[in-house]
Design a protein around this motif. Structure first.
Motif, PDB file in Angstrom:
ATOM      1  N   ASN A  27     111.617  -6.995  44.066  1.00  0.00           N
ATOM      2  CA  ASN A  27     112.852  -6.196  44.024  1.00  0.00           C
ATOM      3  C   ASN A  27     113.287  -5.762  45.413  1.00  0.00           C
ATOM      4  OD1 ASN A  27     114.198  -5.724  41.650  1.00  0.00           O
ATOM      5  ND2 ASN A  27     112.564  -4.413  40.852  1.00  0.00           N
ATOM      6  N   ALA A  28     112.285  -5.327  46.190  1.00  0.00           N
ATOM      7  CA  ALA A  28     112.582  -4.854  47.541  1.00  0.00           C
ATOM      8  C   ALA A  28     113.103  -6.016  48.396  1.00  0.00           C
ATOM      9  CB  ALA A  28     111.314  -4.263  48.159  1.00  0.00           C
ATOM     10  N   GLU A  29     112.469  -7.184  48.238  1.00  0.00           N
ATOM     11  CA  GLU A  29     112.901  -8.357  49.003  1.00  0.00           C
ATOM     12  C   GLU A  29     114.330  -8.744  48.637  1.00  0.00           C
ATOM     13  OE1 GLU A  29     111.462 -10.225  51.588  1.00  0.00           O
ATOM     14  OE2 GLU A  29     110.217  -8.427  51.544  1.00  0.00           O
ATOM     15  N   ILE A  30     114.631  -8.689  47.335  1.00  0.00           N
ATOM     16  CA  ILE A  30     115.974  -9.069  46.872  1.00  0.00           C
ATOM     17  C   ILE A  30     117.029  -8.102  47.445  1.00  0.00           C
ATOM     18  CG2 ILE A  30     117.449  -9.305  44.812  1.00  0.00           C
ATOM     19  CD1 ILE A  30     114.814 -10.295  43.406  1.00  0.00           C
ATOM     20  N   SER A  31     116.667  -6.814  47.503  1.00  0.00           N
ATOM     21  CA  SER A  31     117.610  -5.838  48.083  1.00  0.00           C
ATOM     22  C   SER A  31     117.904  -6.190  49.532  1.00  0.00           C
ATOM     23  CB  SER A  31     117.030  -4.424  48.013  1.00  0.00           C
ATOM     24  OG  SER A  31     116.793  -4.107  46.684  1.00  0.00           O
ATOM     25  N   LYS A  32     116.840  -6.563  50.279  1.00  0.00           N
ATOM     26  CA  LYS A  32     117.028  -6.936  51.689  1.00  0.00           C
ATOM     27  C   LYS A  32     117.911  -8.185  51.788  1.00  0.00           C
ATOM     28  CE  LYS A  32     112.499  -5.291  53.207  1.00  0.00           C
ATOM     29  NZ  LYS A  32     111.157  -5.752  53.551  1.00  0.00           N
ATOM     30  N   LEU A  33     117.684  -9.120  50.894  1.00  0.00           N
ATOM     31  CA  LEU A  33     118.484 -10.359  50.910  1.00  0.00           C
ATOM     32  C   LEU A  33     119.948 -10.052  50.619  1.00  0.00           C
ATOM     33  CD1 LEU A  33     116.041 -12.721  48.970  1.00  0.00           C
ATOM     34  CD2 LEU A  33     116.707 -12.966  51.363  1.00  0.00           C
ATOM     35  N   ARG A  34     120.153  -9.164  49.657  1.00  0.00           N
ATOM     36  CA  ARG A  34     121.538  -8.806  49.296  1.00  0.00           C
ATOM     37  C   ARG A  34     122.253  -8.140  50.465  1.00  0.00           C
ATOM     38  NH1 ARG A  34     120.007  -6.881  43.235  1.00  0.00           N
ATOM     39  NH2 ARG A  34     120.478  -8.838  42.180  1.00  0.00           N
ATOM     40  N   ARG A  35     121.471  -7.396  51.251  1.00  0.00           N
ATOM     41  CA  ARG A  35     122.076  -6.733  52.423  1.00  0.00           C
ATOM     42  C   ARG A  35     122.251  -7.721  53.576  1.00  0.00           C
ATOM     43  NH1 ARG A  35     118.464  -2.460  51.032  1.00  0.00           N
ATOM     44  NH2 ARG A  35     116.984  -3.116  52.634  1.00  0.00           N
ATOM     45  N   GLY A  36     121.753  -8.946  53.376  1.00  0.00           N
ATOM     46  CA  GLY A  36     121.904  -9.983  54.403  1.00  0.00           C
ATOM     47  C   GLY A  36     120.944  -9.830  55.569  1.00  0.00           C
ATOM     48  N   GLU A  37     119.803  -9.160  55.344  1.00  0.00           N
ATOM     49  CA  GLU A  37     118.833  -8.981  56.441  1.00  0.00           C
ATOM     50  C   GLU A  37     118.270 -10.330  56.869  1.00  0.00           C
ATOM     51  OE1 GLU A  37     115.825  -6.018  55.878  1.00  0.00           O
ATOM     52  OE2 GLU A  37     117.297  -4.510  55.230  1.00  0.00           O
ATOM     53  N   LEU A  38     118.374 -10.592  58.149  1.00  0.00           N
ATOM     54  CA  LEU A  38     118.001 -11.925  58.657  1.00  0.00           C
ATOM     55  C   LEU A  38     116.532 -12.265  58.464  1.00  0.00           C
ATOM     56  CD1 LEU A  38     120.116 -12.362  61.892  1.00  0.00           C
ATOM     57  CD2 LEU A  38     120.291 -13.600  59.727  1.00  0.00           C
ATOM     58  N   ALA A  39     115.654 -11.283  58.724  1.00  0.00           N
ATOM     59  CA  ALA A  39     114.216 -11.553  58.609  1.00  0.00           C
ATOM     60  C   ALA A  39     113.860 -11.936  57.169  1.00  0.00           C
ATOM     61  CB  ALA A  39     113.420 -10.334  59.053  1.00  0.00           C
ATOM     62  N   ALA A  40     114.431 -11.205  56.205  1.00  0.00           N
ATOM     63  CA  ALA A  40     114.143 -11.496  54.789  1.00  0.00           C
ATOM     64  C   ALA A  40     114.711 -12.859  54.405  1.00  0.00           C
ATOM     65  CB  ALA A  40     114.742 -10.400  53.912  1.00  0.00           C
TER      66      ALA A  40
ATOM     67  N   GLU B 293     115.196 -15.449  56.438  1.00  0.00           N
ATOM     68  CA  GLU B 293     114.383 -16.505  57.035  1.00  0.00           C
ATOM     69  C   GLU B 293     113.069 -16.661  56.277  1.00  0.00           C
ATOM     70  OE1 GLU B 293     114.179 -16.546  61.250  1.00  0.00           O
ATOM     71  OE2 GLU B 293     112.657 -18.140  61.266  1.00  0.00           O
ATOM     72  N   LYS B 294     112.486 -15.552  55.849  1.00  0.00           N
ATOM     73  CA  LYS B 294     111.232 -15.592  55.091  1.00  0.00           C
ATOM     74  C   LYS B 294     111.450 -16.367  53.784  1.00  0.00           C
ATOM     75  CE  LYS B 294     107.699 -12.403  53.336  1.00  0.00           C
ATOM     76  NZ  LYS B 294     107.899 -11.871  52.020  1.00  0.00           N
ATOM     77  N   LEU B 295     112.551 -16.055  53.113  1.00  0.00           N
ATOM     78  CA  LEU B 295     112.855 -16.725  51.839  1.00  0.00           C
ATOM     79  C   LEU B 295     112.973 -18.243  52.046  1.00  0.00           C
ATOM     80  CD1 LEU B 295     113.848 -16.056  48.757  1.00  0.00           C
ATOM     81  CD2 LEU B 295     116.055 -16.760  49.672  1.00  0.00           C
ATOM     82  N   VAL B 296     113.686 -18.618  53.101  1.00  0.00           N
ATOM     83  CA  VAL B 296     113.898 -20.048  53.367  1.00  0.00           C
ATOM     84  C   VAL B 296     112.577 -20.716  53.721  1.00  0.00           C
ATOM     85  CG1 VAL B 296     115.055 -21.720  54.857  1.00  0.00           C
ATOM     86  CG2 VAL B 296     116.292 -19.693  54.081  1.00  0.00           C
ATOM     87  N   ARG B 297     111.810 -20.117  54.637  1.00  0.00           N
ATOM     88  CA  ARG B 297     110.556 -20.739  55.084  1.00  0.00           C
ATOM     89  C   ARG B 297     109.532 -20.829  53.951  1.00  0.00           C
ATOM     90  NH1 ARG B 297     110.789 -22.481  60.032  1.00  0.00           N
ATOM     91  NH2 ARG B 297     112.162 -21.436  61.521  1.00  0.00           N
ATOM     92  N   GLU B 298     109.537 -19.843  53.060  1.00  0.00           N
ATOM     93  CA  GLU B 298     108.544 -19.857  51.976  1.00  0.00           C
ATOM     94  C   GLU B 298     108.917 -20.785  50.824  1.00  0.00           C
ATOM     95  OE1 GLU B 298     106.594 -15.419  52.488  1.00  0.00           O
ATOM     96  OE2 GLU B 298     107.834 -15.823  50.736  1.00  0.00           O
ATOM     97  N   ASN B 299     110.187 -21.123  50.709  1.00  0.00           N
ATOM     98  CA  ASN B 299     110.618 -21.871  49.522  1.00  0.00           C
ATOM     99  C   ASN B 299     111.205 -23.249  49.788  1.00  0.00           C
ATOM    100  OD1 ASN B 299     110.250 -19.859  47.184  1.00  0.00           O
ATOM    101  ND2 ASN B 299     111.229 -18.649  48.796  1.00  0.00           N
ATOM    102  N   ALA B 300     111.583 -23.515  51.033  1.00  0.00           N
ATOM    103  CA  ALA B 300     112.252 -24.800  51.295  1.00  0.00           C
ATOM    104  C   ALA B 300     111.340 -25.990  50.985  1.00  0.00           C
ATOM    105  CB  ALA B 300     112.725 -24.851  52.746  1.00  0.00           C
ATOM    106  N   GLY B 301     110.019 -25.825  51.164  1.00  0.00           N
ATOM    107  CA  GLY B 301     109.081 -26.931  50.940  1.00  0.00           C
ATOM    108  C   GLY B 301     109.082 -27.423  49.511  1.00  0.00           C
ATOM    109  N   TRP B 302     108.836 -26.518  48.567  1.00  0.00           N
ATOM    110  CA  TRP B 302     108.791 -26.961  47.174  1.00  0.00           C
ATOM    111  C   TRP B 302     110.180 -27.369  46.675  1.00  0.00           C
ATOM    112  CZ3 TRP B 302     111.668 -24.601  43.461  1.00  0.00           C
ATOM    113  CH2 TRP B 302     112.011 -23.261  43.615  1.00  0.00           C
TER     114      TRP B 302
END
Lengths: 207, 101
Positions: free
Chosen positions: A17-30, A32-41
């Motif tokens: 939930n906390a991560e999604i809130s950061k993503l919704r706010r457009g936080e760059l670090a969150a 980039e984390k989302l992309v790096r953790e999920n782009a592989g699969w």
């Protein structure tokens, strides 16, 4: 929507939930984390469906764009990863539909045979290699993947979504605009055709 | 003309499969998917398994069908997760740049 190998039925955790809130706010670090953790699969899913590295990369890019655009409407009744899985599969299917169709052999030639008494016509199986021993041999994996690729696309996709992505029949039906019974028929026909294509391997004969 | 023993046997099988509580190989075929997903009602499951016991062709067919399904799953193993270190860096950069735009 329920998704197979990544299925997690419980709703999202407070960390998520906390991560999604950061993503919704457009936080760059969150982001980039989302992309790096999920782009592989996501790239792996796209490659399986599209069989083309460049198209798979386009697909992942489109999927992330759709994810970012729809973050506000993500309700959290499934895990974020399941939701992303549906999005990337949908994007891959859209790309697949837009691609020029290759020449395909009719699947009917690969269907099981029955005689005039409705009895099955099947050569005796004196040898049936185990999948575990076959997969240890070099080239088996490539051979199996190239044989799966011989299936007509409308059958190959159902096989991939149900047996490899392990998606529910109802979700596959919704994504492909088919009835559930139609998905079941296609799945069984795809599996039967693949069994026929894999027969030389399973009988221990060279292809 | 006399039927060959093999042909005669198949005809007898065909007749036997039409008896009560029996199904033909063709009907067996249409139950396979539901059987493997444990979705057959008790009576259909019983007749399916009865056919499986007495029909060598369908028994061997089903074994090969299952083996082929397993082999297919094995072929994709290891590829399911898709390691992140194989993601091209320019793809990650392009996704992030599009987000910033």
């Amino acid at each position: 929507m329920k998704v197979g190998p990544t299925v997690v039925t419980e709703s999202q955790s407070s960390d998520e939930n906390a991560e999604i809130s950061k993503l919704r706010r457009g936080e760059l670090a969150a982001t980039e984390k989302l992309v790096r953790e999920n782009a592989g699969w996501m790239l792996a899913v796209s490659r399986r469906i599209l069989n083309n590295d460049a198209h798979a990369e386009d697909c992942v890019q489109n999927a992330f764009s759709s994810i970012f655009n729809n973050l506000e409407s993500f309700r959290g009744d499934s895990r974020l990863r399941s939701w992303m899985h549906c999005i990337v599969v949908n994007q891959a299917l859209m790309l697949l539909r837009s691609r020029k169709r290759r020449n395909e052999s009719p699947i009917d030639d690969l269907m099981p045979l029955f005689d005039e008494n409705d009895c099955r016509v099947e050569d005796r199986w004196t040898t049936l290699e185990t999948p575990e021993s076959l997969i240890q041999k070099s080239q088996t994996r490539e051979t199996v993947l190239s044989l799966i690729d011989e299936l007509p696309e409308s059958y190959r996709v159902v096989l991939l979504l149900r047996d490899i992505e392990e998606m529910a029949t109802s979700d596959v039906a919704e994504m492909l605009g088919l009835s559930e019974s139609n998905v079941k028929v296609r799945l069984h026909r795809a599996r039967s055709a693949l069994k026929k294509l894999l027969e030389p391997l399973l009988r221990g004969q060279s292809l | 003309m006399m039927s060959s023993p093999k042909k005669l046997m198949r005809r007898m099988h065909g007749m036997m499969f039409k008896l009560p509580l029996m199904i033909t190989c063709n009907e067996f075929e249409s139950f396979i998917l539901a059987y493997l997903e444990d979705g057959l009602p008790a009576k259909q499951k019983f007749v399916f398994e009865m056919h499986l016991k007495i029909c060598r062709e369908c028994r061997e067919y089903l074994q090969a069908y299952r083996a082929s399904l397993e082999l297919t799953k094995h072929a994709y193993e290891g590829d399911l997760i898709g390691p992140n270190d194989q993601v091209p860096d320019d793809l990650v950069r392009a996704i992030l740049a599009a987000r910033k735009a």
